[in-house]
Structure formats: structure tokens, C-alpha cells
Design an enzyme around this catalytic site. Structure first.
Site, PDB file in Angstrom:
ATOM      1  N   ASN A  12       0.846  -1.194   0.000  1.00  0.00           N
ATOM      2  CA  ASN A  12       0.000   0.000   0.000  1.00  0.00           C
ATOM      3  C   ASN A  12       0.879   1.241   0.000  1.00  0.00           C
ATOM      4  OD1 ASN A  12      -0.406   1.928   2.517  1.00  0.00           O
ATOM      5  ND2 ASN A  12       0.167  -0.103   3.349  1.00  0.00           N
ATOM      6  N   PHE A  24      -1.565   8.117   4.466  1.00  0.00           N
ATOM      7  CA  PHE A  24      -2.365   8.660   5.567  1.00  0.00           C
ATOM      8  C   PHE A  24      -3.659   9.327   5.071  1.00  0.00           C
ATOM      9  CE2 PHE A  24       1.217   9.332   8.967  1.00  0.00           C
ATOM     10  CZ  PHE A  24       1.207   7.970   9.231  1.00  0.00           C
ATOM     11  N   SER A  80       5.565   4.881   8.826  1.00  0.00           N
ATOM     12  CA  SER A  80       4.946   4.688   7.525  1.00  0.00           C
ATOM     13  C   SER A  80       5.913   5.125   6.432  1.00  0.00           C
ATOM     14  CB  SER A  80       3.655   5.502   7.402  1.00  0.00           C
ATOM     15  OG  SER A  80       3.201   5.498   6.058  1.00  0.00           O
ATOM     16  N   ASN A 114       5.050   5.934   3.476  1.00  0.00           N
ATOM     17  CA  ASN A 114       4.277   6.590   2.426  1.00  0.00           C
ATOM     18  C   ASN A 114       4.066   8.081   2.641  1.00  0.00           C
ATOM     19  OD1 ASN A 114       3.881   4.088   1.055  1.00  0.00           O
ATOM     20  ND2 ASN A 114       2.366   3.562   2.615  1.00  0.00           N
ATOM     21  N   THR A 115       4.634   8.627   3.706  1.00  0.00           N
ATOM     22  CA  THR A 115       4.652  10.076   3.910  1.00  0.00           C
ATOM     23  C   THR A 115       6.107  10.512   3.879  1.00  0.00           C
ATOM     24  OG1 THR A 115       2.616  10.104   5.219  1.00  0.00           O
ATOM     25  CG2 THR A 115       4.113  11.954   5.509  1.00  0.00           C
ATOM     26  N   LYS A 175       5.254   3.006  17.169  1.00  0.00           N
ATOM     27  CA  LYS A 175       5.306   2.025  16.090  1.00  0.00           C
ATOM     28  C   LYS A 175       6.529   2.289  15.225  1.00  0.00           C
ATOM     29  CE  LYS A 175       2.337  -0.398  12.807  1.00  0.00           C
ATOM     30  NZ  LYS A 175       0.947  -0.530  12.306  1.00  0.00           N
ATOM     31  N   ASN A 215       5.954  -1.911  11.447  1.00  0.00           N
ATOM     32  CA  ASN A 215       5.142  -1.443  10.330  1.00  0.00           C
ATOM     33  C   ASN A 215       5.560  -2.193   9.053  1.00  0.00           C
ATOM     34  OD1 ASN A 215       3.448   0.226   8.686  1.00  0.00           O
ATOM     35  ND2 ASN A 215       3.829   1.974  10.030  1.00  0.00           N
TER      36      ASN A 215
END
Length: 352
Positions: free
Chosen positions: A110, A114, A172, A174-175, A210, A239
Site C-alpha cells: 500500500n 495517511f 509509515s 508513504n509520507t 510504532k 510497520n
């Protein structure tokens, strides 16, 4: 897994993954998904950072980003539920497509970024939460924020009255540059701010951290030291990963975080190393690649006080939580453990 669930999963896998995810949430809210209720036993009951859990099998953040299905999820057999991530302001996330099934690898990639409806909308839903469940929120930062550390504080302050725990998510992929906050100095400063905000709440709640599975030994030691120095209540390991070793699916080259079965070994080794570093002083939550009771048991014996799962639900359905909890009860009994806590960390050395 029932025939109905098998057929439903087969139908969902024929359509776009993100659309299927939305339909699954709608079916859950509409009462179309059979739910087992609480799954527990004297052996499964445990405590995590002061929280009493019916069983140690939790739902990881990401499945219910906007806290829209709290009531049915509370009856789905999980011992605890984490929703989000939530950011101060609503944001759309990255362009679609941004969710990919890697069926041959039993995995998911993915790159959502966010996407969520913002802390105010999520707080309003959390205010109507079931009171008999253990519910936490994954705290996030807006992509265009000028002060990401303050974003975590803002979301905590806006939602804590309705939570049992909150998770600081700096892992994450993805940021952009979010993982830079895992550096020792930046992480310590961030956590000090969040913990100070937590301590000022009318009802302070546990705060978890996390982390990513892609940390080298020195970075992992720095994370552990920062968590200890700031007295974080638990660490969630881990994660998603950026690693793509050994994948066979057509979608293996997609950008984003990889979760599911291929992450199991990597995340469990990080978990065990963290258990060895912290020597039991900080409770750990094991996440990454759990798809069976045996996987959950391996995480617990590697050092986790509890576990979380999400990606395996894509392939095994929501009934997986109850199946894992019941199977875990049997495995604990087989090996002579009277409680989950007795088994925690008994095989850490096997993974380090």
C-alpha cells in the site's frame, strides 16, 4: 472459515482492492458478517501496558482508518483494536491505485499516504465507541505539515478522552521523510512532546511507538533508548517494509509498504532484537506477517506481550482473529503455559 466467508472473499478479490476494502467495511457495518463475540479464556487473558485484554490478538491500524466500524469490530474476536491513522486535517492521501494484492506471496503493498477524514470526524465517532472494547488510535502527521511533531500532539489532545491507548506512528513509508523521525534526537524530542501532552490529560492513557522493520542494529538501539528515556508504554514492531526480496507477484515492483507473509521473518527478528535490548522493560507488540495461531505464538515467544494483524484478513477473512485466538490457547496449553505472559520471550534467542 465458513462457506459464506469463502465465497465472499472470492467475490471481493475479483474487484479493485481498495474498492473491495470499502465494501468489506460496509458489509461489516450492515451486519452481513458473522461475528463470534468475545473470545477469551483464563489462559488468553493478559495485560498490555496496564490494559486488560480478553486475548492478545489485536487488529492493526489501517483496516478501519476512520473509525466507522467500531461496534462490529468489538464483536469480531479481537482482544484490542487500533484504528487510524488520524491526522489533524483531513487529507486524500496518494493517487489511486495505491493498494495492491500480491496473491502469490500472500502479501499486500500500500501507498495510501495517511488518507483519512481528520481528527475531528474520527473523534466524533470515537465518542460513540463501544465501552467494553479496548480501542486505540494511530496518530499521524499531515503530509504538508510545518511541524509534524506538533501534529501528533494535536491528534492526541483531540481524541484521548475516547481512547484506551494511542500510537505514535513514525514508521509509515508513504509520507515523505516521516521515517526520518526515527533518528534518536528527533524521536526523543517528538516523544517528549507527546508524553508531556499525555501527562497533562485529565485521564492519561498509554502511548505506544510504532517502528519500521528496516532499521539497522544501531538505529534499533537508538529507538529503544529513546523509548526508554521518554517512558513510552509499549513499542509496536513493526510497520510495513520497503524490502522486496523473494517476491514473485506481478505487483512486486509497486512503490509503498509491503505487508503480509513475506514480512514475518524480518519483523520477528526485529522484535526479538528489541526484546533482547530492552530486557523486558518495555512491553512489545508483534506485528508483521501473522496469518495463523502458530505465527502469533512465534511472535509471543520471541518477545511480544500481544500481537496485531491486518493483511492476512485479505486472504483469510475476519474470522481469522477468533481462529488465531483459539489456536493460540491450544498452543499455550500444549506447551504447559498457564497464561500468555508466561510464554512471552521464552524463545527470543531463536530469532537473534
Amino acid at each position: 472459515m465458513s462457506l459464506t466467508e469463502t465465497l465472499g472473499l472470492a467475490a471481493l478479490r475479483r474487484i479493485d482492492p481498495e474498492t473491495a476494502h470499502g465494501l468489506a467495511l460496509k458489509a461489516l457495518r450492515a451486519g452481513l458478517v458473522p461475528l463470534p463475540g468475545t473470545v477469551t479464556s483464563p489462559r488468553l487473558r493478559t495485560r498490555l501496558a496496564g490494559l486488560d485484554l480478553a486475548n492478545p490478538v489485536g487488529l492493526a491500524a489501517g483496516f478501519d482508518k476512520n473509525a466507522v466500524a467500531l461496534h462490529p469490530l468489538a464483536r469480531a474476536g479481537f482482544g484490542f483494536i487500533e484504528v487510524g491513522a488520524a491526522t489533524p486535517r483531513p487529507q486524500d492521501g496518494n493517487p489511486r491505485p495505491r493498494l495492491f494484492r500480491l496473491t502469490e506471496d500472500r502479501a499486500v503493498i500500500n501507498r495510501f499516504g495517511f488518507n483519512n477524514e481528520g481528527m475531528e470526524a474520527i473523534a466524533a465517532r470515537l465518542a460513540r465507541r463501544p465501552k467494553d472494547a479496548v480501542i486505540g488510535l494511530n496518530l499521524g502527521a499531515n503530509k504538508d505539515s510545518a511541524d509534524r511533531a506538533q501534529d501528533f500532539v494535536q491528534v492526541l489532545q483531540a481524541t484521548a478522552a475516547h481512547l484506551d491507548f494511542a500510537t505514535v506512528n513514525v514508521s509509515s513509508p508513504n509520507t515523505e521523510k516521516l521515517r526520518d523521525l526515527q533518528g534518536k534526537a528527533a524521536l526523543t524530542a517528538l516523544l517528549r512532546g507527546v508524553m508531556a501532552a499525555r501527562d497533562a490529560l485529565p485521564r492519561p492513557i498509554p502511548v505506544f511507538l510504532k517502528i519500521a522493520p528496516d532499521l539497522d542494529p544501531a538505529a534499533l538501539a537508538d529507538v529503544a533508548e529513546a523509548a526508554a528515556d521518554t517512558q513510552v508504554d509499549a513499542i509496536i514492531a513493526t510497520n510495513t517494509t520497503l524490502n522486496r526480496d523473494g517476491l514473485t507477484s506481478t505487483h512486486r515492483g509497486e512503490a509503498g509498504g509491503l505487508s503480509g507473509a513475506p514480512l514475518f521473518d524480518r519483523s520477528t527478528r526485529i522484535l526479538a532484537r528489541l526484546a533482547a535490548i530492552t530486557e523486558g522493560r518495555i512491553p512489545l507488540v508483534g506485528v508483521g506477517g501473522i496469518g495463523s495461531a502458530e505465527d502469533a505464538y512465534a511472535k509471543i515467544t520471541a518477545g511480544a506481550s500481544a500481537v496485531q494483524l491486518y493483511s492476512a484478513l485479505v486472504y483469510e477473512g475476519l474470522s481469522l482473529a477468533a481462529r488465531i485466538a483459539r489456536g493460540l490457547d491450544q498452543l499455550l496449553a500444549r506447551d504447559g503455559f498457564a497464561t500468555v505472559a508466561e510464554a512471552v520471550g521464552t524463545r527470543t534467542k531463536d530469532w537473534t
